[in-house]
Design a protein around this motif. Sequence first.
Motif, short mmCIF file in Angstrom:
data_model
loop_
_atom_site.label_atom_id
_atom_site.label_comp_id
_atom_site.label_asym_id
_atom_site.label_seq_id
_atom_site.Cartn_x
_atom_site.Cartn_y
_atom_site.Cartn_z
N LEU A 102 0.80 -1.03 -0.16
CA LEU A 102 -0.05 0.09 0.38
C LEU A 102 1.02 1.15 0.34
N ASP A 103 1.78 1.34 0.93
CA ASP A 103 2.83 2.63 0.65
C ASP A 103 3.29 2.61 -0.73
N ASN A 104 4.04 1.96 -1.86
CA ASN A 104 4.27 1.55 -3.05
C ASN A 104 2.90 1.67 -4.15
N LEU A 105 1.78 1.48 -3.60
CA LEU A 105 0.64 1.38 -4.78
C LEU A 105 1.05 0.30 -5.33
N THR A 106 1.46 -0.65 -5.09
CA THR A 106 1.76 -1.25 -6.25
C THR A 106 1.27 -3.57 -5.88
N LEU A 107 1.26 -4.23 -6.33
CA LEU A 107 0.94 -5.60 -6.56
C LEU A 107 1.66 -6.74 -7.10
N THR A 108 2.27 -6.87 -6.32
CA THR A 108 2.93 -7.93 -6.70
C THR A 108 3.24 -9.22 -7.34
#
Length: 161
Positions: free
Chosen positions: A10-16
């Motif tokens: 959520l901090d970097n707005l990514t889903l990996t």
Amino acid sequence: MTVTSVDKDLDNLTLTLIADFSAPVERVWQLWADPRQLERWWGPPTYPATVEQHDLTPGGDVSYFMTSPEGEKHYGWWRVTSVASPTSLEFTDGFADQDGKPSPDQPTTDVRVQLTERDGGTRMEMRSSFDSREQMEQLVNMGMVEGLQEAVGQIDGILAG
């Protein structure tokens, strides 16, 4: 199942999503490069995809729809931004209307796919980047995580076939 991890940051707005396959990089690349193979896994098992347009070149477009168990069609599109066959692909993924035109009121996601050789097979990393926390939460609440896991979970069967 091929998916080894899914990380929501959520901090970097990514889903990996990370998945490992026992096939070589060039074979896994074909799952992206061949529209008929892409159709076999891009949607979850209950929402199979039909690829209508497939141009994997920078600036190219991919258009598709997924069909629900009730027969409803949900349209989507990619705008390809970068391709380095057979190891990487970047595109913007979005929702479309019934005519296949991008829906301006729906969120888009920037996706980066990286294929690397690992232990005689291939590691696929698919990183989705979002514009805001609200957008990320909206897509996660729509089932993006489960949908991706189910979709990628079909790849081993395709590679074995």
